[in-house]
Design a protein around this motif. Structure first.
Motif, PDB file in Angstrom:
ATOM      1  N   ASP A  47      41.665  37.270  34.718  1.00  0.00           N
ATOM      2  CA  ASP A  47      42.022  35.557  35.082  1.00  0.00           C
ATOM      3  C   ASP A  47      42.458  34.947  33.952  1.00  0.00           C
ATOM      4  N   TYR A  50      45.823  33.111  33.452  1.00  0.00           N
ATOM      5  CA  TYR A  50      46.201  31.958  34.167  1.00  0.00           C
ATOM      6  C   TYR A  50      45.574  30.658  33.693  1.00  0.00           C
ATOM      7  N   GLU A  51      44.829  30.873  32.486  1.00  0.00           N
ATOM      8  CA  GLU A  51      44.309  29.516  31.820  1.00  0.00           C
ATOM      9  C   GLU A  51      45.362  28.753  31.171  1.00  0.00           C
TER      10      GLU A  51
ATOM     11  N   ILE B 124      39.458  28.291  36.263  1.00  0.00           N
ATOM     12  CA  ILE B 124      39.325  28.938  35.130  1.00  0.00           C
ATOM     13  C   ILE B 124      38.821  28.113  33.882  1.00  0.00           C
ATOM     14  N   ARG B 125      39.589  26.933  33.982  1.00  0.00           N
ATOM     15  CA  ARG B 125      39.529  25.797  33.006  1.00  0.00           C
ATOM     16  C   ARG B 125      37.992  25.290  33.255  1.00  0.00           C
ATOM     17  N   ILE B 128      35.383  27.595  31.848  1.00  0.00           N
ATOM     18  CA  ILE B 128      35.399  27.886  30.524  1.00  0.00           C
ATOM     19  C   ILE B 128      34.691  26.655  29.888  1.00  0.00           C
ATOM     20  N   LEU B 174      31.589  33.909  32.252  1.00  0.00           N
ATOM     21  CA  LEU B 174      32.829  33.331  32.659  1.00  0.00           C
ATOM     22  C   LEU B 174      33.082  33.703  34.007  1.00  0.00           C
ATOM     23  N   ILE B 178      33.194  31.624  37.441  1.00  0.00           N
ATOM     24  CA  ILE B 178      34.491  31.657  38.184  1.00  0.00           C
ATOM     25  C   ILE B 178      34.249  32.147  39.815  1.00  0.00           C
TER      26      ILE B 178
END
Lengths: 237, 187
Positions: A47, A50-51, B124-125, B128, B174, B178
């Protein structure tokens, strides 16, 4: 776990020297635990690309890339075939193991076959694996095949083992091709059994030895001068 | 008419079909370039990486087969590997401070950016951001900077033997976040 297993992270991050890289790849073939772990690292990181923030691409980058493509004359091909590769395809460790097992089986079969057909003087040690490849299925098929090029004394032989081939209609057949440059040569017919599995062993006497692509197509007639039907599987070897 | 899928376009590309190559290029140019930029933090290097990735695709040097997983994942792995090689060649990645990326980055409003990428980026952000600072740092050093195990140990002041476990734990954490947010699909 041995010492090499600890190199996995640095292998993943390409921080090993060339020698260490080779050493780890040899280890990887024999270490199911590292094979599984490598798949896990790939899964855990899939993944992350894609960040990335989407940023504007330089407007002329595409033009520069396309301008630098080598000029390749259009060939009037009946069907589009994969071109030859510059180097032998590197197989993944798991497929290498499968292929190695299949190779042993095919060599044994080829040896037993020739034993029963004539009185060969061929010793198994004269049979050498030159190249191998997993052929990639084309759109809409789950078929798979392993192709191997072996040297049997002075002769090169293509061994091909296909599975999950879709059932054909009565007037169709599976034609194997090897491609030298842009020139395809018929290299045997696969006759699958009721489960879709078939094997071909074909001597490559008419070729100069520079070919490196194998494909299977569906044809109406055997041994045409060029493929006319749909490609089912193809790959470099 | 449905658009050809990546694998179909890939095989047509290695057969030197320019039209298919262009379709594949248009589909992934921005993602490859942006990811290369994320890795290198340098526009020139990102351009070089993008050029190399696509030229090798055309030349058939980097060979894709479906047993390597999804085409896009494979393409991004190739991009990462090339970015790491370029970084290493430049011998700067371990010593240069991070640039202020915001000053270089232009947020795009282009419709070329796929909805999938935007959606995944958000998920994802957010995930994170939920990690502890040291977990964020170890993922950055490992994945985006491509540091060796010993360099990560040195940087994070960790015993060498614990680095792998820490990275794995951070990545699993992570992935777990997700998964909970449920917004990322690999299909």
């Amino acid at each position: 776990m041995n010492e090499s297993c600890h190199m996995l992270i640095d292998y993943f991050n390409r921080t090993l020297t060339e020698d260490e890289m080779r050493q780890f790849e040899n280890h990887l073939i024999e270490c199911p635990s590292c094979q599984e772990e490598l798949i896990e690292w790939e899964m855990l990181t899939e993944d992350l690309p894609y960040e990335s923030e989407a940023i504007e691409v330089p407007t002329d980058l595409k033009a520069r890339i396309f301008a630098s493509l080598p000029d390749i004359p259009e060939q009037a091909k009946v069907v589009s075939m994969p071109t030859k590769e510059k180097s032998r395809r590197r197989m993944g460790p798991v497929t290498s193991l499968l292929a190695a097992g299949l190779f042993a089986s095919l060599v044994a079969n080829a040896f037993l076959f020739s034993e029963t057909q004539k009185q060969p003087e061929i010793a198994q040690s004269e049979i050498q694996l030159i190249g191998q490849s997993i052929l990639a299925p084309q759109e809409g098929t789950s078929a798979s095949a392993v192709a191997m090029l072996i040297a049997d004394g002075n002769q090169n032989i293509l061994l091909l083992d296909a599975t999950d081939l879709p059932t054909l209609s009565k007037d169709e057949l599976y034609q194997v091709w090897v491609i030298e440059g842009d020139q395809p040569y018929p290299a045997g017919i696969v006759q699958p059994n009721e489960t879709g599995t078939g094997t071909v062993s074909h001597p490559l006497t008419d070729l100069s030895g520079t070919w490196d692509t194998v494909a299977i197509t569906v044809e109406k007639e055997p041994n045409l001068s060029a493929p006319e039907g749909q490609i089912i599987l193809a790959g470099g070897i | 008419m449905t658009e050809p899928d990546d694998v179909q376009l890939y095989y047509q590309t290695v057969a030197h079909n320019r039209h298919s190559f262009e379709q594949l290029y248009d589909r992934y140019e921005k993602l490859v370039f942006s990811f290369a930029y994320r890795m290198t933090n340098n526009r020139t290097m990102a351009e070089e990486v993008t050029q190399d990735v696509f030229l090798k695709l055309w030349n058939g040097t980097n060979h894709y087969t479906e047993d390597k997983g999804k085409f896009s994942s494979w393409l991004l792995t190739v991009t990462r590997n090339k970015s790491i090689d370029e970084l290493r060649k430049s011998k700067r990645h371990a010593y240069e401070p991070m640039l202020d990326k915001d000053s270089l980055t232009e947020e795009t409003v282009s419709t070329e950016v796929t909805a999938e990428w935007n959606e995944r980026r958000e998920v994802i952000r957010t995930a994170i951001a939920e990690l502890r600072a040291e977990q964020r740092e170890i993922i950055d050093l490992f994945y985006f900077k491509g540091f060796s195990q010993s360099k990560i140990a040195e940087h994070c002041k960790l015993p060498l033997g614990t680095v792998k476990g820490r990275i794995r734990l951070a990545l699993k954490h992570l992935k777990g976040i997700i998964g909970q947010e449920g917004g990322v699909s690999n299909e």
